[in-house]
Structures are given as C-alpha cells and as structure tokens.
Write a protein that holds these residues in place. Structure first.
Motif, PDB file in Angstrom:
ATOM      1  N   LEU A 121       0.889  -1.271   0.005  1.00 11.61           N
ATOM      2  CA  LEU A 121       0.054  -0.100   0.014  1.00 11.61           C
ATOM      3  C   LEU A 121       0.908   1.327  -0.165  1.00 11.61           C
ATOM      4  O   LEU A 121       0.353   2.240  -0.115  1.00 11.61           O
ATOM      5  N   ASP A 124       0.361   3.264  -3.123  1.00 13.02           N
ATOM      6  CA  ASP A 124      -0.643   4.631  -3.194  1.00 13.02           C
ATOM      7  C   ASP A 124      -0.472   5.641  -2.354  1.00 13.02           C
ATOM      8  O   ASP A 124      -0.825   6.880  -2.544  1.00 13.02           O
ATOM      9  N   GLN A 127       1.764   7.496  -4.724  1.00  7.49           N
ATOM     10  CA  GLN A 127       0.773   8.234  -5.965  1.00  7.49           C
ATOM     11  C   GLN A 127      -0.436   7.255  -6.121  1.00  7.49           C
ATOM     12  O   GLN A 127      -0.438   6.171  -5.984  1.00  7.49           O
ATOM     13  N   SER A 128      -1.539   8.163  -5.879  1.00  3.77           N
ATOM     14  CA  SER A 128      -2.761   7.598  -5.539  1.00  3.77           C
ATOM     15  C   SER A 128      -2.983   6.549  -6.839  1.00  3.77           C
ATOM     16  O   SER A 128      -2.913   7.205  -7.995  1.00  3.77           O
ATOM     17  N   GLY A 129      -3.561   5.497  -6.514  1.00  5.96           N
ATOM     18  CA  GLY A 129      -3.778   4.438  -7.619  1.00  5.96           C
ATOM     19  C   GLY A 129      -2.669   3.634  -8.300  1.00  5.96           C
ATOM     20  O   GLY A 129      -2.916   2.609  -8.970  1.00  5.96           O
ATOM     21  N   MET A 131      -0.954   1.426  -6.598  1.00  4.92           N
ATOM     22  CA  MET A 131      -1.057  -0.064  -6.216  1.00  4.92           C
ATOM     23  C   MET A 131      -1.768  -0.797  -7.524  1.00  4.92           C
ATOM     24  O   MET A 131      -1.402  -1.838  -7.849  1.00  4.92           O
TER      25      MET A 131
END
Length: 180
Positions: A121, A124, A127-129, A131
């Motif tokens: 995790l 994420d 940077q969001s997304g 994963m």
C-alpha cells in the motif's frame, strides 16, 4: 535475451524511494552496500516484526524500465528508484524469469532471482492509484504482480548504469516466480 542496467539506487534508511547513484556495490550473501535491506536475515520491517531470523530473500529489488514506461503512459510520474528498486533494467523480461535464474550484472556480480515483489500500500501513498496499476489479472483471472522481482547476491561486484545483464536460466523444470 540479455539486457542492460538503466539505473542503480540505494537508501541507508527505510525510505520508500531510493536515490539514484553512479554505481552500487553488491556484497555476496548480503545485498547492496549502504542499503537499509542489507543483511543475511530479513530487513523489511513487516517481515522483521513477524520473524527476524528469516533468511533475507529480498536483498536486491529489480524493476524493469518498461514498467515505468507503462505507468507514465497511464498518467503516473515514476522514475528509477522511486518504487524502491535497487536496479532498474531494460530489455529483460524480469516477470517471465523462473525462480533460480542467475543474473550476471556488469563484470562480476551475480544475483539469483528468489521471487516476485509483492506490491504494498505504500505505492498508493507515493501516488494515488499506483497499487492498482502494478497489479493486474491474466486471462484466467490469476493475479499478475508487476512491481519487480527480488534476489540474493551470489557474487559481489560493482554495478553501474549501462552495464550488461546476462541471463542464466536454471535447469528445467522451471518454477514460476512466487511472491517472497
């Protein structure tokens, strides 16, 4: 089947990203000199918490530059070392290698592939997304982990960008990579 090194990275502390370096030294049985994951036993904090006496099968983390290309094409901004890898490669199908493959890096170093990196995790948080972008499914619905491979150092040596990588496959039957 051979490829080359595009970048090398290390961090002396448990940071998610690792700064690029002009070169790194691999130490037999230990890993990357000056890296927080150096050692005969596990150094990843979650694994140390479970059992600090486990052998360190994650001494060296390798990611293929083609993954960075794929991620950039999907809107992510990722450069070598930013996903925690020590060695970034090009023209090597890292994810397609069998367990026990030996990667001859530069003039003397040899890394034996132990398995897949299991994405976490922290991707994420970086940077969001990210994963979800490094985990996919094949046509049969099986999980594909794209976040690189792990290995142990059999023979030490200096590694630099543009060093060649020679692949030595293990004897058959070849065993697919599993998360380590």
């Amino acid at each position: 089947m051979d490829g080359f090194v595009t970048a090398v990275s290390r961090s002396g502390t448990h940071t998610f990203t690792k700064p690029n370096a002009d070169g790194i030294r691999l130490l037999a049985g230990l890993g990357v000199e000056g890296d927080a994951h150096l050692g005969e036993t596990v150094k990843h904090r979650s694994r140390v918490a479970r059992d600090p006496s486990q052998p360190n099968l994650r001494q060296v983390h390798l990611i293929h530059a083609e993954l960075h290309d794929e991620l950039r094409a999907n809107g992510f901004v990722v450069s070598p070392g930013e996903m925690g890898e020590n060695i970034t490669t090009r023209e090597v199908d890292l994810l397609g290698l069998p367990t026990g493959t030996r990667l001859h890096l530069g003039d003397t170093a040899v890394v034996e592939v132990t398995g897949l990196r299991n994405p976490c995790l922290q991707l994420d948080l970086f940077q969001s997304g990210l994963m979800a972008a490094v985990v996919g499914r094949d046509e049969s619905g099986n999980i594909i982990r794209k976040a690189g491979i792990m290995g142990i150092v059999l023979t030490g040596g200096e590694i630099r960008p543009e060093d060649r990588i020679h692949i030595e496959l293990p004897p058959e039957p070849h065993l697919p990579l599993e998360p380590v």
